[in-house]
Design a protein around this motif. Sequence first.
Motif, PDB file in Angstrom:
ATOM      1  N   ARG A 729      30.277  33.907  44.082  1.00  0.00           N
ATOM      2  CA  ARG A 729      30.488  34.903  44.405  1.00  0.00           C
ATOM      3  C   ARG A 729      29.188  35.044  44.941  1.00  0.00           C
ATOM      4  N   ILE A 730      28.001  34.933  44.646  1.00  0.00           N
ATOM      5  CA  ILE A 730      26.858  35.139  45.433  1.00  0.00           C
ATOM      6  C   ILE A 730      26.557  34.035  46.973  1.00  0.00           C
ATOM      7  N   LEU A 731      27.101  33.068  46.335  1.00  0.00           N
ATOM      8  CA  LEU A 731      27.518  32.183  47.681  1.00  0.00           C
ATOM      9  C   LEU A 731      28.336  32.453  48.812  1.00  0.00           C
ATOM     10  N   ARG A 732      29.925  32.612  47.983  1.00  0.00           N
ATOM     11  CA  ARG A 732      31.103  33.270  48.568  1.00  0.00           C
ATOM     12  C   ARG A 732      30.071  34.512  50.236  1.00  0.00           C
ATOM     13  N   TYR A 733      29.160  35.419  49.257  1.00  0.00           N
ATOM     14  CA  TYR A 733      28.864  36.332  49.975  1.00  0.00           C
ATOM     15  C   TYR A 733      28.086  35.704  51.341  1.00  0.00           C
ATOM     16  N   ALA A 734      27.502  34.894  50.999  1.00  0.00           N
ATOM     17  CA  ALA A 734      26.209  34.106  51.577  1.00  0.00           C
ATOM     18  C   ALA A 734      26.911  33.300  52.621  1.00  0.00           C
ATOM     19  N   ASP A 951      36.889  39.803  49.772  1.00  0.00           N
ATOM     20  CA  ASP A 951      37.106  38.635  49.345  1.00  0.00           C
ATOM     21  C   ASP A 951      36.502  38.221  47.388  1.00  0.00           C
ATOM     22  N   LEU A 952      35.573  39.344  47.290  1.00  0.00           N
ATOM     23  CA  LEU A 952      35.493  39.146  46.159  1.00  0.00           C
ATOM     24  C   LEU A 952      35.445  39.943  45.627  1.00  0.00           C
ATOM     25  N   ALA A 953      36.832  40.707  45.106  1.00  0.00           N
ATOM     26  CA  ALA A 953      37.515  40.937  44.653  1.00  0.00           C
ATOM     27  C   ALA A 953      38.780  40.006  44.765  1.00  0.00           C
ATOM     28  N   CYS A 954      39.207  39.326  45.347  1.00  0.00           N
ATOM     29  CA  CYS A 954      40.407  38.553  45.577  1.00  0.00           C
ATOM     30  C   CYS A 954      40.129  37.525  45.121  1.00  0.00           C
ATOM     31  N   ASN A 956      39.665  35.395  47.399  1.00  0.00           N
ATOM     32  CA  ASN A 956      40.986  34.796  49.040  1.00  0.00           C
ATOM     33  C   ASN A 956      40.064  35.350  50.234  1.00  0.00           C
ATOM     34  N   PHE A 957      39.852  34.347  51.573  1.00  0.00           N
ATOM     35  CA  PHE A 957      39.454  34.365  52.703  1.00  0.00           C
ATOM     36  C   PHE A 957      40.516  34.786  53.267  1.00  0.00           C
ATOM     37  N   VAL A 958      41.899  34.142  53.446  1.00  0.00           N
ATOM     38  CA  VAL A 958      43.437  34.165  54.416  1.00  0.00           C
ATOM     39  C   VAL A 958      42.838  35.784  54.226  1.00  0.00           C
ATOM     40  N   LEU A 959      43.335  36.170  52.575  1.00  0.00           N
ATOM     41  CA  LEU A 959      43.804  37.595  52.531  1.00  0.00           C
ATOM     42  C   LEU A 959      43.049  38.035  52.854  1.00  0.00           C
ATOM     43  N   ALA A 960      41.634  38.152  53.127  1.00  0.00           N
ATOM     44  CA  ALA A 960      40.699  39.084  53.624  1.00  0.00           C
ATOM     45  C   ALA A 960      40.408  39.256  55.506  1.00  0.00           C
ATOM     46  N   ALA A 961      40.577  38.190  55.433  1.00  0.00           N
ATOM     47  CA  ALA A 961      41.038  38.104  56.807  1.00  0.00           C
ATOM     48  C   ALA A 961      42.270  39.599  57.560  1.00  0.00           C
ATOM     49  N   PHE A 962      43.323  38.717  56.975  1.00  0.00           N
ATOM     50  CA  PHE A 962      45.180  39.810  57.039  1.00  0.00           C
ATOM     51  C   PHE A 962      44.052  41.156  57.142  1.00  0.00           C
ATOM     52  N   LEU A 963      43.548  41.423  55.737  1.00  0.00           N
ATOM     53  CA  LEU A 963      43.036  42.638  55.466  1.00  0.00           C
ATOM     54  C   LEU A 963      41.744  43.639  56.837  1.00  0.00           C
ATOM     55  N   THR A 964      41.146  43.052  57.010  1.00  0.00           N
ATOM     56  CA  THR A 964      40.172  43.064  57.949  1.00  0.00           C
ATOM     57  C   THR A 964      40.578  43.858  59.175  1.00  0.00           C
TER      58      THR A 964
END
Length: 995
Positions: A729-734, A951-954, A956-964
């Motif tokens: 999760r740290i690296l995904r955030y970074a 993204d940290l919750a799910c 899933n980058f695609v879902l995060a992009a859509f909701l953003t």
Amino acid sequence: MVTGGGGARLAMAAWSVLFSAAVNVFLLLVLPRVSHAQTFFPFLQPESCGQNQYFDISALSCVPCGANQRRDARGTSCMCLPGFQMISNNGGPDFICKKCPENMKGVTEDGWNCISCPGGLTAEGKCHCPTGHILVERAVNGTLLSQATCKLCDENENSFTVANALGNRCNRCEPTFINTSRSCTCSAPNILTGGLCFSSTGNFPSRVISSARYGDLGMSFTSEWFVKYLQSSAAACGVYANLTSCQALGNMCVMNMNSYDSTTFDACQLFQFIFENTAGLRTVHSVSFWRQNLPWLFYGDQLGLAPQVLSTTPLPTNFSFKGENQNRKLKFVAASYDVRGNFLKWQTLEGGILQLCPDTETRLNAAYSFGTTYQQSCEIPLSKILTDFPSPIFYDVYLEYTDENQHQYIWAVPVLNLNLQYNKIFVNQDSSSSKWLLTRRIFLVDALSGRENDLGSQPRLIRIATQISLSIHLVPNTKNGNIYPPLITIAYSDIDITDPSSQSVKVSFSVKYEMDQGEAQVQTDIALGVLGGLAVLSSLLKTASWKRRIGSPMIDLQTVMKFLVYYAGDLANVFFIITMGTGLYWLIFFKAQKSISVLLPVPAQEERLVTYVGCAFALKALQFLHKLISQITIDIFFIDWERPKGKVLKAVEGEGGVRSATVPVSIWRTYFVANEWNEIQTVRKINPLFQILTVLFFLEVVGFKNLALMDSSSSLSRSPASYIAPYSRILRYAVSTALWLVIGIIQIMFFAVFYERFIEDKIRQFVDLCCMSNISVFLLSHRCFGYYIHGRSVHGHADTNMEEMNMNLKREAENLCSQRGLVPNTDGQTFQIAISSQMRQHYDRIHDTLTRKNGPARLLSSSASTFEQSIKAYHTMNKFLGSFIDHVHKEMDYFIKDKLLLERILGMEFMEPMEKSIFYNDEGYSFSSVLYYGNEATLLIFDLLFFCVVDLACQNFVLAAFLTYLQQEIFRFIRNTVGQKNLASKTLVDQRFLI
């Protein structure tokens, strides 16, 4: 006439037609028959065949045996009837049997000859000998005897022999019989157990507990395996130091989860009894817990011993990710033993030795790649486990390494068995490692100790290692990749077998890497404290500036709330800076290191950073909402400088005559400017959709998301056949943060350097539009502070035809007219304004009349007199602000000055507008601060944090992009809709004309 070549072609064509017709006829006649061929037959099993039938393994059906034959024991071939000998047998289904003569009714053991028996016959027609005798059918040189003989084995002292189980050979008696009774019998008072004979006069306990413990199910029962072999193994180990018996005893202790109870003489108590009574023997490899002749099962039961074993002595080897001497492989080996204590072999753990879940060899071996966090889980049918593991295999695990002199050594790997009980307490489930009792030997499946009464029956219970975790701990402050001894944590599940075909069990195997995060947490706390203190100072300055701009010296509840809102925004930036810095630190230093000095935080250690990210998002959302509310509640008025050009004749209603009147000024210019202002409210310095799609492209398509995997690889692409580690999760955030900021900054630079300079700059275009429309914008973001855009036309009129408009533009381009600035001979059109309280009070009196009916939406239903009053108030405001700009009101005058550098840096004004208002030259178009455009940093970070939180919750980058993108559109719609209503209510512009 046909030539030779033409005739040949005609002949070939004719033959082709005839051949095609023949093929079609064949297909029509043959294929229907083939399609109806029989492809089914009865399902038969070997045991379903009759007594005189055997199961043909080729035809998969029952076939009758030949004459004088019957089915053999396996049921897959035939054998001669008793009293018949084989004449021929080539291994096929056909062989010949012949009846033996009357004087030789017996058949030899191999079935090929007839022989005369000294006694009776067995059911199979073979010669039978009394107990203790062996059957002799041939001479020493292999010659068949005419009559078989029964020889008695010599049990006297010189021989000590007894017949073997097949009755065809005399073997020496079991040594314990000879040692105990000097004979081949174990008579009272000696003790016979497990096929061994022991003296009753020894100090070894005669009564043992042959029960298997199943702590998960809260039960124990007598195990047939323990009944047969526990006492004998313990006696042989304790009395004779029999190596395999000692190993077998240790295995039974391990099967009982290494549990120890001082009141019960079970397997582990017996092992401990032998261990204590052999204190005089030397140790193995100078390990005090490893006694000669005994297996190494325990590390001792002293409190605080586990931390010493796990974190005192580092392994004398280094690990590295890159370089010439890279060492990226954990070379685990295991000494394996069967349940009877026999040493099987040394074997590497690669290939899935400890992994019950099936997978490719490449993915299984990835578990031992240093730095790769490994997780594997699956659900396995119980029937498969019973088939694959009929008997347990035991492993003593070691880590193989090479020292500086290239000598190979092995290091014992300790085991933390979560099922171990010490005096009926699960000590290894305690959170304090000082209470742990470490062990050595493990197994995967025990389907043996759970059998009752008969070892050949299905087990009543089965014990399975459902969770195996390998932990590697990095030595603090190491620069060369030193680690402490790895730890195997294992948890067993006890399963009550009811229906193996329908039951299944979930198992998992994992490898995790840890390092002490104490120093990193201290540094984070220090940074949080320092930056948090600076955030307090920044918030105090913003609050002080706000107090000056609203013209209120009192500190009240509103002031405190405003300070908290400002502090929330600044603290959000602090959390964002800390989390971004922390994430980039782990990303860069973990992925780029050669000699290993840092390891990624485990999921439990990531919780703190995830909490900080959540705090940053919540506080940034509060700041964003505060800015949004501030923007949609500003006071704004469009000052129309246009004056009537003359007079026209106008009919007087009710009088029947005409009179002259001034030409009315068109309102369309005001509507047009208002529409343009409404359009630029949500203009940004970046393209939000392009931002989201570009980030998503780099993450998903280019493969930047692979940098967030918990392994040492820095590659952006991974082979489908390789093991894919879990995400950090740290690296995904970074990775997300870095990409979002880089792409956002590139967009901002592109818009500032190229797009706004050469294509379109909507902010500056709006200022130009105001000047061309002869309309100024008077805007108050605070009670006594705001912005002024001077749009007064230098040509006097803007409501002209096209020819005059072009002429005016040409004159302005050739400098044939004055400049556009408020101050003569200057170009300054935008100002920050600090107005006096008297000026604000006068503005409010007129504005209250203007908005008395809550804006234009109420005008349609208002009376004519009210409408006229509002129109009068609008003109009054327009005249008042115009005269204020023209210095008409000496008691409410203003002066123009430049802001000090420190005032620009701190964002506040040092001089208070006591008697006169102050206009500050503003070449940076800071009026955009009431628009999206001037708050790009806040919007960019808010969108980034929203994307990361989703993204940290799910994961899933695609879902995060859509909701953003969805939230961007929702807030944009709210900003435009509410902004339109506010604009209409403040300026008397009908909302129906705002697009």
